[in-house]
Motif scaffolding. Structure first.
Motif, PDB file in Angstrom:
ATOM      1  N   HIS A 219      12.671  -1.752  -4.064  1.00  0.00           N
ATOM      2  CA  HIS A 219      12.004  -1.617  -2.975  1.00  0.00           C
ATOM      3  C   HIS A 219      10.793  -2.257  -2.821  1.00  0.00           C
ATOM      4  O   HIS A 219      10.272  -2.293  -3.893  1.00  0.00           O
ATOM      5  N   LEU A 220      10.322  -2.710  -1.828  1.00  0.00           N
ATOM      6  CA  LEU A 220       9.008  -3.400  -1.762  1.00  0.00           C
ATOM      7  C   LEU A 220       8.106  -2.385  -0.853  1.00  0.00           C
ATOM      8  O   LEU A 220       8.275  -2.251   0.390  1.00  0.00           O
ATOM      9  N   PHE A 221       6.826  -2.320  -1.495  1.00  0.00           N
ATOM     10  CA  PHE A 221       5.774  -1.541  -0.727  1.00  0.00           C
ATOM     11  C   PHE A 221       4.432  -2.504  -0.883  1.00  0.00           C
ATOM     12  O   PHE A 221       4.183  -2.959  -2.024  1.00  0.00           O
ATOM     13  N   GLN A 222       3.775  -2.750   0.119  1.00  0.00           N
ATOM     14  CA  GLN A 222       2.659  -3.543   0.208  1.00  0.00           C
ATOM     15  C   GLN A 222       1.418  -2.889   1.087  1.00  0.00           C
ATOM     16  O   GLN A 222       1.640  -2.312   1.935  1.00  0.00           O
ATOM     17  N   HIS A 223       0.319  -3.116   0.596  1.00  0.00           N
ATOM     18  CA  HIS A 223      -0.996  -2.691   1.255  1.00  0.00           C
ATOM     19  C   HIS A 223      -0.925  -3.135   2.649  1.00  0.00           C
ATOM     20  O   HIS A 223      -0.816  -4.387   2.814  1.00  0.00           O
ATOM     21  N   ARG A 224      -1.008  -2.422   3.709  1.00  0.00           N
ATOM     22  CA  ARG A 224      -1.197  -2.931   5.050  1.00  0.00           C
ATOM     23  C   ARG A 224      -2.737  -3.426   5.426  1.00  0.00           C
ATOM     24  O   ARG A 224      -3.492  -2.676   5.137  1.00  0.00           O
TER      25      ARG A 224
ATOM     26  N   ALA B 194       6.161   6.050  -8.873  1.00  0.00           N
ATOM     27  CA  ALA B 194       5.508   4.721  -8.896  1.00  0.00           C
ATOM     28  C   ALA B 194       5.133   4.490  -7.350  1.00  0.00           C
ATOM     29  O   ALA B 194       3.863   3.944  -7.138  1.00  0.00           O
ATOM     30  N   ALA B 195       5.946   4.497  -6.672  1.00  0.00           N
ATOM     31  CA  ALA B 195       5.631   4.345  -5.361  1.00  0.00           C
ATOM     32  C   ALA B 195       4.644   5.359  -4.635  1.00  0.00           C
ATOM     33  O   ALA B 195       3.709   5.089  -3.990  1.00  0.00           O
ATOM     34  N   ARG B 196       4.693   6.441  -4.905  1.00  0.00           N
ATOM     35  CA  ARG B 196       3.747   7.427  -4.522  1.00  0.00           C
ATOM     36  C   ARG B 196       2.425   7.256  -4.937  1.00  0.00           C
ATOM     37  O   ARG B 196       1.237   7.456  -4.324  1.00  0.00           O
ATOM     38  N   ASP B 197       2.341   6.969  -6.132  1.00  0.00           N
ATOM     39  CA  ASP B 197       1.061   6.713  -6.960  1.00  0.00           C
ATOM     40  C   ASP B 197       0.547   5.182  -6.410  1.00  0.00           C
ATOM     41  O   ASP B 197      -0.755   5.249  -5.828  1.00  0.00           O
ATOM     42  N   PHE B 198       1.208   4.379  -5.968  1.00  0.00           N
ATOM     43  CA  PHE B 198       0.562   3.057  -5.297  1.00  0.00           C
ATOM     44  C   PHE B 198       0.477   3.382  -3.718  1.00  0.00           C
ATOM     45  O   PHE B 198      -0.727   2.790  -3.413  1.00  0.00           O
ATOM     46  N   ILE B 199       1.045   4.106  -3.131  1.00  0.00           N
ATOM     47  CA  ILE B 199       0.559   4.461  -1.840  1.00  0.00           C
ATOM     48  C   ILE B 199      -0.783   5.169  -1.978  1.00  0.00           C
ATOM     49  O   ILE B 199      -1.719   5.112  -0.912  1.00  0.00           O
TER      50      ILE B 199
END
Length: 315
Positions: free
Chosen positions: A202-207, A153-158
């Motif tokens: 973990h939290l991932f966010q668009h820069r 899911a993290a790779r797909d989001f990135i």
């Protein structure tokens, strides 16, 4: 000294922001009882009674006695934790829990008291997913964000929302070789994601493609907006590179700020925004216990006076 109608300031010993506010209140003749909850029970004592008439009693420090029934406001900053070094581990854990629910419960139940902020509401607002959801409800523009323990899911989001930042969901105290350390905000790419992601959330966010940052400090009804130019991904990593300017918020931001705080029943908030090249303000986070006093020194904004006004007036 018996301080009727005191302002309670709950914070650690080393707190320059609280020092400034306490001095301002003292100059105005407003009684202040300042203490660190970590002083309990060594130099801090509480005696509270709850009857059909409500909560009453006293809170005592070596120099002050505050009447719990007539506290006008409580400024809850960043007190240290309870410690019981003279007890064995099991007894200390019991004593800590009793102190938290006893003294903490009394401080959270003061009648006719203005909380800046209420410790329970601070806890609610410190959950980043809750803050981001509240920001959307308030009308802010929020970068696409993922909370996950799934590497795929993290790779797909990135792949869909890159460039992407990794951000810690909390800031627990940590140290290495006697020095404090934190987990920094950092760029992350899909090929850096491995199975370690599945060990926790973990939290991932668009820069945001930002040109500057804004720190907005809301103190009651007062709103103070300071633009911060640095060229840094995270301006908090190098204060020597920062330059400051007072700005006005775009239309709708003031209303959204107060709407956000109302969702958590907060009287104070330190908001961080990123400004993109088109002038749009992107919500990043709101810290219900954030620092702010250094901005008065940098800009001349009357922030200490605003906080003292709020605490002096009370509810």
């Amino acid at each position: 000294m018996n301080s009727i109608g005191s302002v309670l300031v709950v914070t650690s010993i080393d707190d320059p922001t609280a020092d400034l506010v306490t001095a301002e209140l003292h100059d105005r003749g407003v009684p202040v009882t300042r203490f660190d909850s970590g002083d309990f029970p060594t130099t801090l004592a509480v005696t509270a009674t709850i009857t059909g008439d409500g909560l009453s009693g006293t809170l005592s420090t070596p120099s002050r006695i505050a009447d719990l029934a007539s506290v006008r406001s409580l400024y809850y900053r960043r007190p240290s934790g309870f410690t019981f070094p003279g007890l064995d581990a099991q007894t200390a854990r019991f004593a800590l829990a009793e102190a938290r629910y006893g003294l903490g419960g009394v401080l959270a139940s003061l009648p006719a008291c203005l909380y800046v902020n209420h410790p329970h509401r601070i806890g609610d607002a410190e959950f980043k997913p809750s803050g981001l959801a509240a920001a959307v409800d308030a009308g802010f523009t929020v970068p696409p964000t993922l909370i996950t323990s799934n590497p795929d899911a993290a790779r797909d989001f990135i792949g869909r929302h890159g460039p992407v930042l990794y951000k810690p969901l909390s800031a627990p105290p940590d140290s290495l070789d006697g020095s404090s350390r934190t987990v920094n905000v950092a760029d992350v790419t899909a090929d850096e994601i491995d199975d370690a992601v599945n060990t926790t959330a973990h939290l991932f966010q668009h820069r945001v493609d930002k040109i500057a940052d804004v720190r907005v400090t809301v103190i009651g009804s007062r709103v103070f907006c300071v633009r911060i130019d640095s060229g840094l991904l995270d301006w908090r990593t190098d204060y020597d590179r920062l330059s400051y300017s007072v700005v006005e918020p775009p239309p709708g931001i003031r209303e959204a700020l107060h709407a956000y705080l109302s969702q958590f029943w907060l009287a104070f908030g330190a908001f961080d925004f990123a400004i993109d090249r088109y002038g749009a303000w992107w919500f990043l986070e709101c810290n219900p216990s954030g620092q702010w006093a250094w901005l008065q020194e940098e800009t001349g904004l009357p922030m200490v006076a605003a906080m003292a006004d709020l605490l002096e007036k009370g509810r």
